[in-house]
Design an enzyme around this catalytic site. Structure first.
Site, PDB file in Angstrom:
ATOM      1  N   GLY A 105       0.746  -1.197  -0.149  1.00  0.00           N
ATOM      2  CA  GLY A 105       0.083   0.089   0.137  1.00  0.00           C
ATOM      3  C   GLY A 105       0.988   1.284  -0.020  1.00  0.00           C
ATOM      4  N   LYS A 106       0.221   2.191  -0.272  1.00  0.00           N
ATOM      5  CA  LYS A 106       1.311   3.518  -0.133  1.00  0.00           C
ATOM      6  C   LYS A 106       0.039   4.836   0.116  1.00  0.00           C
ATOM      7  CE  LYS A 106       5.604   4.870  -0.323  1.00  0.00           C
ATOM      8  NZ  LYS A 106       6.566   4.133  -0.261  1.00  0.00           N
TER       9      LYS A 106
END
Ligand code: NAD
Length: 418
Positions: A105-106
């Site tokens: 994720g980011k």
């Protein structure tokens, strides 16, 4: 820095490049090229003068086949939806390359944090954490620091989450300060893996790291620690830069002294021991044995790549080389150790932090560094095995072949739902 390379398209082209070597069906590859979900937020906070300001923020959860989503949070004026998507995808393949049980994720907020007070940044970070709260958790999605965020922001996110949830859950974020449940060795981990893989690559290629010349672009967390650790291996750090410019010293800098100067003045430019000042482009095209790009994406594009003279590049930054530049570097015999391995020390020690948080049992720095070394050396060996077995052109393709196969296996063995 090239304005036109879209990092999400770069990620997809890297996946396509590796997929041609794999026996994974096209529809599975298509799935592995897109995030599962992206949240876009409008965060409105009160500034110190009483006025309101709205900020755009994102969180991309790219793939959770191998474990909870995992990835940093960036505060930068250049943050875009596609950049966050790309960075979240690189996290998936990074975690798979080093074989730790996470997806990717980011997140990011479009902001130049230097223009805001600490109190404003705290309100903004807590507003962001409040929006993220239903989507994060130690078994769901675990944020971490990235450009312009650090222990301070992670402590605020943890506190906001725990307050709203009425619980104690330090493993909801990693990269915290030690007294808030952080791990020994986390601050140095990204630079440590960048340098460990460079050392392994030099050995693999029959080159000596001792006495090698090194240029480092970007003198933040990843860059300065890389400079310090490669200097400890006996290399000469002849050039470093930050966003204000670069400096050169033929005999090699004492990295710690440059860092002290930057801490005092906010920049490496003007450092007294420098023989010369260099532009960003001059740093990237210096005739050195090892180049460490440790700033942002797209630092080396097709206009600069033909002039790059380094023998080996270890990518501390995420996505510093565009796909077109990558082809040129490969043709010119420059060996690139890809970001998804080179900077994976950060997420690996984040994983150790999470393990320690869950066990409420903390390791010494020596144990953290030893475990990290093992993970990185094993991953480099898996990469070179694949590089040789498939007779591949680049280390990057080898890393993606290893990683995509692992993610595809996890997906296919789980079956599809619904
Ligand atoms: P940071 O904010 O501590 O440092 C970034 C540095 O880059 C600063 O010194 C800044 O001045 C410099 N910079 C920006 N634009 C530049 C330019 N055009 N030329 C030269 N220097 C420039 O950030 P960081 O945490 O060190 O992250 C750097 C890179 O490493 C990013 O790509 C990040 O995604 C990646 N990374 C960091 C970690 C980590 O644990 N910190 C982990 C994995 C990957």
């Amino acid at each position: 820095m090239s304005q036109h390379a879209n990092p999400f398209e770069s990620l997809q082209s890297q996946i396509d490049g590796a997929a041609t070597h794999l026996d994974v069906s096209g529809d599975v590859i298509d799935r592995l090229k897109h995030p599962e979900r992206v949240l876009e937020m409008n965060l409105t906070i009160e500034l110190d003068d009483g006025s309101l300001e709205r900020f755009t923020a994102f969180r991309s959860q790219f793939n959770g086949d191998r474990g909870p989503y995992k990835g940093g949070i960036r505060y930068h004026p250049g943050v875009t939806r596609d950049e966050v998507k790309a960075l979240s995808g690189w996290m998936v393949y990074k975690c798979a390359t080093v074989d730790i049980p996470y997806g990717g994720g980011k997140g990011g907020i479009v902001i130049d944090p230097r223009k805001y007070s600490e109190a404003e940044l705290q309100r903004l970070t807590r507003a962001y954490a409040t929006e993220l709260r239903p989507l994060i958790g130690e078994d769901i999605d675990i944020p971490a620091p990235d450009v312009n965020t650090g222990q301070r922001e992670m402590n605020w996110i943890k506190d906001t989450y725990e307050t709203l949830e009425g619980t104690t859950e330090p493993g909801v974020v990693t990269g915290k300060s030690i007294d808030s449940g952080g791990s020994a060795g986390r601050v140095e981990a990204t630079g440590r893996s960048t340098v460990s893989v460079a050392r392994e690559a030099f050995e693999y290629l029959g080159k000596e790291i001792e006495g090698a010349t090194v240029a480092v672009q970007g003198y933040g967390n990843a860059g300065w620690i890389s400079a310090k650790l490669v200097e400890e291996l006996g290399a000469d750090v002849v050039a470093v830069s930050d966003s204000s410019g670069g400096i050169y010293n033929e005999a090699g800098f004492v990295s710690r002294d440059v860092k002290a100067f930057k801490n005092e003045t906010g920049t490496v430019s003007g450092y007294g021991e420098a023989d010369d000042e260099l532009t960003n482009e001059e740093i990237l095209t210096l005739d050195v044995d090892l180049l460490i790009p440790a700033a942002l994406e797209n630092a080396i594009d097709e206009t600069i790549a033909p002039d790059v003279k380094a023998d080996v590049i270890s990518e501390a930054a995420n996505g510093p080389i565009t796909p077109k530049a990558d082809e040129i570097l490969a043709e010119n015999g420059v060996h690139v150790i890809p970001d998804i391995l080179a900077n994976a020390g950060g997420v690996t020690v984040s994983y150790f932090e999470w393990v320690q948080n869950r066990q409420r049992f903390y390791w010494s720095e020596e144990k953290v560094n030893d475990e990290l070394e093992q993970v990185i050396v094993d991953a480099f060996d898996a990469l070179t095995d694949t590089y040789e077995t498939y007779d591949l052109d680049t280390f990057r393709t080898a890393a993606y072949v290893v990683a995509i196969q692992r993610v595809a296996d996890a997906f296919e063995k789980s079956g599809t739902f619904p």
